[in-house]
Design an enzyme around this catalytic site. Sequence first.
Site, PDB file in Angstrom:
ATOM      1  N   ASP A 117       0.633  -1.391   0.052  1.00  0.00           N
ATOM      2  CA  ASP A 117      -0.092   0.070   0.174  1.00  0.00           C
ATOM      3  C   ASP A 117       0.790   1.547   0.010  1.00  0.00           C
ATOM      4  OD1 ASP A 117      -3.140   0.919   1.172  1.00  0.00           O
ATOM      5  OD2 ASP A 117      -1.702   1.943   0.754  1.00  0.00           O
ATOM      6  N   ILE A 118       0.693   2.587  -1.130  1.00  0.00           N
ATOM      7  CA  ILE A 118       1.193   3.039  -0.925  1.00  0.00           C
ATOM      8  C   ILE A 118       1.676   4.260   0.904  1.00  0.00           C
ATOM      9  CG2 ILE A 118      -0.618   4.985  -1.578  1.00  0.00           C
ATOM     10  CD1 ILE A 118       1.386   5.891  -4.422  1.00  0.00           C
ATOM     11  N   ASN A 132     -12.945  -3.027   2.442  1.00  0.00           N
ATOM     12  CA  ASN A 132     -13.654  -1.867   2.346  1.00  0.00           C
ATOM     13  C   ASN A 132     -14.827  -2.035   1.423  1.00  0.00           C
ATOM     14  OD1 ASN A 132     -12.993  -0.875   5.036  1.00  0.00           O
ATOM     15  ND2 ASN A 132     -10.694   0.495   3.367  1.00  0.00           N
ATOM     16  N   GLU A 180     -11.732   3.830  -1.429  1.00  0.00           N
ATOM     17  CA  GLU A 180     -11.339   4.929  -2.577  1.00  0.00           C
ATOM     18  C   GLU A 180     -11.287   4.176  -3.464  1.00  0.00           C
ATOM     19  OE1 GLU A 180      -7.522   6.028  -0.122  1.00  0.00           O
ATOM     20  OE2 GLU A 180      -9.446   6.498   1.472  1.00  0.00           O
ATOM     21  N   VAL A 181     -10.894   2.946  -3.635  1.00  0.00           N
ATOM     22  CA  VAL A 181     -10.699   2.670  -4.977  1.00  0.00           C
ATOM     23  C   VAL A 181     -11.754   1.726  -5.068  1.00  0.00           C
ATOM     24  CG1 VAL A 181      -8.939   1.330  -6.890  1.00  0.00           C
ATOM     25  CG2 VAL A 181      -8.279   2.815  -4.596  1.00  0.00           C
ATOM     26  N   HIS A 238     -10.384  -5.369  -2.975  1.00  0.00           N
ATOM     27  CA  HIS A 238      -9.260  -5.519  -3.074  1.00  0.00           C
ATOM     28  C   HIS A 238      -9.036  -5.936  -1.242  1.00  0.00           C
ATOM     29  CE1 HIS A 238      -9.930  -1.189  -2.801  1.00  0.00           C
ATOM     30  NE2 HIS A 238      -9.204  -1.098  -1.395  1.00  0.00           N
ATOM     31  N   HIS A 266      -7.176  -6.052   2.062  1.00  0.00           N
ATOM     32  CA  HIS A 266      -5.884  -5.702   2.664  1.00  0.00           C
ATOM     33  C   HIS A 266      -5.570  -6.138   3.673  1.00  0.00           C
ATOM     34  CE1 HIS A 266      -6.452  -0.413   2.261  1.00  0.00           C
ATOM     35  NE2 HIS A 266      -7.956  -1.310   1.996  1.00  0.00           N
TER      36      HIS A 266
HETATM   37  P1  AMP Z   1      -9.751   1.478   0.464  1.00  0.00           P
HETATM   38  O1  AMP Z   1      -9.791   2.361   0.766  1.00  0.00           O
HETATM   39  O2  AMP Z   1     -10.415   0.460   0.701  1.00  0.00           O
HETATM   40  O3  AMP Z   1      -9.819   1.417  -1.317  1.00  0.00           O
HETATM   41  O4  AMP Z   1      -8.238   1.216   0.011  1.00  0.00           O
HETATM   42  C1  AMP Z   1      -7.881   2.115  -0.784  1.00  0.00           C
HETATM   43  C2  AMP Z   1      -6.398   1.660  -0.451  1.00  0.00           C
HETATM   44  O5  AMP Z   1      -5.124   1.973  -1.548  1.00  0.00           O
HETATM   45  C3  AMP Z   1      -6.104   2.892   0.406  1.00  0.00           C
HETATM   46  O6  AMP Z   1      -5.122   2.386   1.700  1.00  0.00           O
HETATM   47  C4  AMP Z   1      -4.703   3.658  -0.302  1.00  0.00           C
HETATM   48  O7  AMP Z   1      -3.318   3.894   0.559  1.00  0.00           O
HETATM   49  C5  AMP Z   1      -4.094   2.952  -1.556  1.00  0.00           C
HETATM   50  N1  AMP Z   1      -3.426   2.861  -2.537  1.00  0.00           N
HETATM   51  C6  AMP Z   1      -4.799   4.307  -3.722  1.00  0.00           C
HETATM   52  N2  AMP Z   1      -3.226   4.309  -4.897  1.00  0.00           N
HETATM   53  C7  AMP Z   1      -2.391   3.806  -4.576  1.00  0.00           C
HETATM   54  C8  AMP Z   1      -1.235   3.028  -5.391  1.00  0.00           C
HETATM   55  N3  AMP Z   1      -1.190   3.598  -6.518  1.00  0.00           N
HETATM   56  N4  AMP Z   1      -0.167   2.208  -5.094  1.00  0.00           N
HETATM   57  C9  AMP Z   1      -0.151   1.581  -3.516  1.00  0.00           C
HETATM   58  N5  AMP Z   1      -1.666   1.725  -2.700  1.00  0.00           N
HETATM   59  C10 AMP Z   1      -2.534   2.509  -3.371  1.00  0.00           C
END
Ligand code: AMP
Length: 116
Positions: free
Chosen positions: A32-33, A90, A98-99, A103, A105
């Site tokens: 994770d970034i 999530n 967010e994405v 996925h 974690h």
């Molecule tokens: P979520 O809130 O479950 O959708 O988590 C999305 C996760 O993706 C967050 O923990 C971000 O820090 C992570 N994230 C977003 N962009 C990147 C990226 N380019 N590379 C790695 N992790 C990312």
Amino acid sequence: MYDENNIFAKIIRGEIPCKKIYEDENCLFFHDINPAAKIHVLGIPKTKNIDFTDFVLNNNSKNVFAFFEKINFVIEMLGITKDGYRLISNSGKNGGQEVPHFHIHILGGEKLNSKL
Ligand code: AMP
């Protein structure tokens, strides 16, 4: 509807770099970034699924199980089986997703505080 331009879709296509841990034809695991723990790894299947529900409802049970087995494989690779870890997925607005690509974690490497 699945957004082909979400960040993880771009990572799968190799348009955005990631710190890769494991990849095969069906899945990808990377750091994770913005880590929330000493070890914070994200695991994604390469299927076009928005969240956990979409993944489970729109794949056959063999593929769903194979992804979960791969999560466990990576947990063992990371060496956190004995001390423990946390898995989070999530979904949607209330889940704080967010994405919009399903996925998991994987968090560990230290004692995690909050239950959430
Ligand atoms: P979520 O809130 O479950 O959708 O988590 C999305 C996760 O993706 C967050 O923990 C971000 O820090 C992570 N994230 C977003 N962009 C990147 C990226 N380019 N590379 C790695 N992790 C990312």
